[in-house]
Scaffold this active site. Structure first.
Site, short mmCIF file in Angstrom:
data_model
loop_
_atom_site.label_atom_id
_atom_site.label_comp_id
_atom_site.label_asym_id
_atom_site.label_seq_id
_atom_site.Cartn_x
_atom_site.Cartn_y
_atom_site.Cartn_z
CE LYS A 1 7.91 -20.69 32.08
NZ LYS A 1 7.88 -21.33 30.78
CE LYS B 1 1.52 -16.54 31.24
NZ LYS B 1 2.20 -16.63 30.00
CE LYS C 1 1.92 -24.00 25.83
NZ LYS C 1 2.90 -22.95 26.02
P1 ATP Z 1 3.69 -21.47 30.29
O1 ATP Z 1 2.56 -21.93 31.14
O2 ATP Z 1 4.69 -22.56 30.00
O3 ATP Z 1 4.28 -20.17 30.74
P2 ATP Z 1 2.03 -20.15 28.38
O4 ATP Z 1 0.69 -20.72 28.53
O5 ATP Z 1 2.30 -18.82 29.00
O6 ATP Z 1 3.10 -21.20 28.86
P3 ATP Z 1 3.63 -19.69 26.04
O7 ATP Z 1 4.06 -20.83 25.22
O8 ATP Z 1 4.64 -19.09 26.98
O9 ATP Z 1 2.31 -20.07 26.85
O10 ATP Z 1 3.06 -18.52 25.14
C1 ATP Z 1 2.84 -18.57 23.75
C2 ATP Z 1 2.32 -17.22 23.32
O11 ATP Z 1 1.04 -16.98 23.88
C3 ATP Z 1 3.19 -16.03 23.74
O12 ATP Z 1 3.22 -15.08 22.70
C4 ATP Z 1 2.50 -15.50 24.94
O13 ATP Z 1 2.73 -14.12 25.11
C5 ATP Z 1 1.04 -15.75 24.61
N1 ATP Z 1 0.22 -15.96 25.80
C6 ATP Z 1 0.40 -16.92 26.74
N2 ATP Z 1 -0.53 -16.83 27.68
C7 ATP Z 1 -1.32 -15.78 27.34
C8 ATP Z 1 -2.47 -15.18 27.94
N3 ATP Z 1 -2.97 -15.65 29.05
N4 ATP Z 1 -3.04 -14.13 27.31
C9 ATP Z 1 -2.54 -13.66 26.16
N5 ATP Z 1 -1.45 -14.17 25.54
C10 ATP Z 1 -0.85 -15.22 26.12
#
Ligand code: ATP
Ligand code: LTN
Length: 335
Positions: A117, A199, A202
């Site tokens: 980040k 991965k 968002k």
């Molecule tokens: P950002 O883009 O801000 O990093 P994010 O999409 O990774 O956000 P988070 O709010 O960080 O989402 O994650 C919420 C939950 O979803 C956490 O438990 C995280 O481990 C899980 N998660 C996020 N992305 C994935 C993914 N691609 N596959 C499986 N689990 C995920």
């Protein structure tokens, strides 16, 4: 009431920093409703965490309610678990201050999410971004959970939380329960449909399927999903050589409850032309009831308010007990 007290405790949260996506659902969220039957569960909306990155205030408010509605729509019955908004329970920020003094600079410097980040938001590498895992440790330790269900990417933070708890206990005795991360195998790391080496996230709209996407948009995204240039063009789970196909197999398996082998057999000899739309269809059907219920709940603001108010009250009661204990141990005068 007696049975209630012997149940193991589980806690997790998601940041309302954007729209929920398929990775959030197939990773942690889809597993949570089963847990509320067997565990004493706390699920919260990590709004304090979101401001480590700049947020538009009106969007943050809307996204927080949207996430709460989606929690309920995914099957988290507020009568059976505690749903709350992190900023409504002031003890999180208070314990975070104490734990900041029991967390080492070097430990925080090693967190991969911080490094990622900080690189992505180079213009705003604020202290909150750096100490974020300490707030996360506080979120967890206040409720003394046995398990913390998260996606694979959060494992390092839960491990840091364990180290901090052990360090604190080492000085003051058995004050904080040291929790275990709980990572489901299927869906632990869903990847972007366009860039299977990253991965689904968002913050990367490309190749991201949102929970509230319309069926036609979901179908289109899957039809365009990257597979591979492998000449055999067969549906085989090989994350090293065929990451795009492996990702689609993982998604299909998680959405249908099938094993990877069953998916391979189902599409044996059929090629990607049949496989990609089938994955899209399975996802559309999985998400349809969730989208419809989220939209219905979002129209009922009074109900959502009653849920988060009751949740904050229940959560504060438990959080306060832990915070008092911690304050007493470190030597603060009782009020
Ligand atoms: P950002 O883009 O801000 O990093 P994010 O999409 O990774 O956000 P988070 O709010 O960080 O989402 O994650 C919420 C939950 O979803 C956490 O438990 C995280 O481990 C899980 N998660 C996020 N992305 C994935 C993914 N691609 N596959 C499986 N689990 C995920
Ligand atoms: N850091 C997590 C969200 C989060 C969390 C928590 C998860 C904040 N506090 C406590 C589990 C337990 C994320 O970014 N996904």
């Amino acid at each position: 009431m007696e049975g209630q007290e012997t149940k193991k405790v589980m806690l997790s949260g998601i940041q309302p920093s954007g729209k929920l996506h398929l990775g959030n659902y197939l990773g942690p969220l889809q597993h949570w409703p089963r847990m509320i039957e067997d565990f004493d569960c706390y699920f919260f909306l990590a709004d304090l965490h979101t401001i480590t990155v700049r947020q538009e205030p009106a969007d943050l408010r809307r996204q927080t309610l949207e996430l709460l509605a989606s929690y309920i729509a995914c099957g988290l019955d507020p009568e059976k678990c505690t749903l709350f908004i992190q900023s409504h329970v002031h003890q999180h920020a208070e314990l975070a201050w104490v734990l900041n003094c029991y967390t080492m600079f070097g430990e925080l410097s090693r967190m991969t999410q911080f490094k990622d980040k900080a690189a992505k938001h180079a213009e705003n590498v604020n202290a909150g971004l750096f100490t974020y895992p300490v707030l996360m440790a506080s979120d967890i330790l206040l409720y003394q959970p046995d398990y913390v269900p998260v996606g694979d990417d959060q494992k390092q933070h839960v491990e840091l939380c364990r180290d901090v708890a052990n360090r604190f206990n080492g000085v003051y005795g058995d004050v904080l329960r040291v929790p275990e991360p709980y990572i489901a195998k299927v869906g632990a790391r869903i990847r972007s449909l366009n860039m299977p080496d990253t991965k689904m996230s968002k913050s990367i709209p490309e190749g991201c399927v949102y929970l509230l996407d319309r069926p036609e948009d979901i179908a289109r995204k899957f039809k365009r999903a990257v597979t591979d240039s492998d000449t055999e063009r067969c549906v085989r789970y090989d994350p090293e050589r065929k990451p795009g196909v492996a990702n689609l197999i993982q998604i299909y398996a998680a959405a249908t409850g099938k094993t990877y082998e069953e998916v391979e057999q189902e599409f044996d000899g059929k090629g990607y032309g049949a496989f990609k739309p089938a994955v899209g269809e399975a996802v559309i059907e999985t998400l349809r009831p969730i989208r419809e219920e989220t939209e219905r709940l979002l129209k009922d603001k009074a109900y959502l308010e009653s849920v988060y108010r009751a949740g904050a009250e229940k959560a504060s009661y438990i959080a306060e007990k832990t915070l008092r204990k911690v304050y007493k141990k470190v030597g603060f005068v009782q009020r």
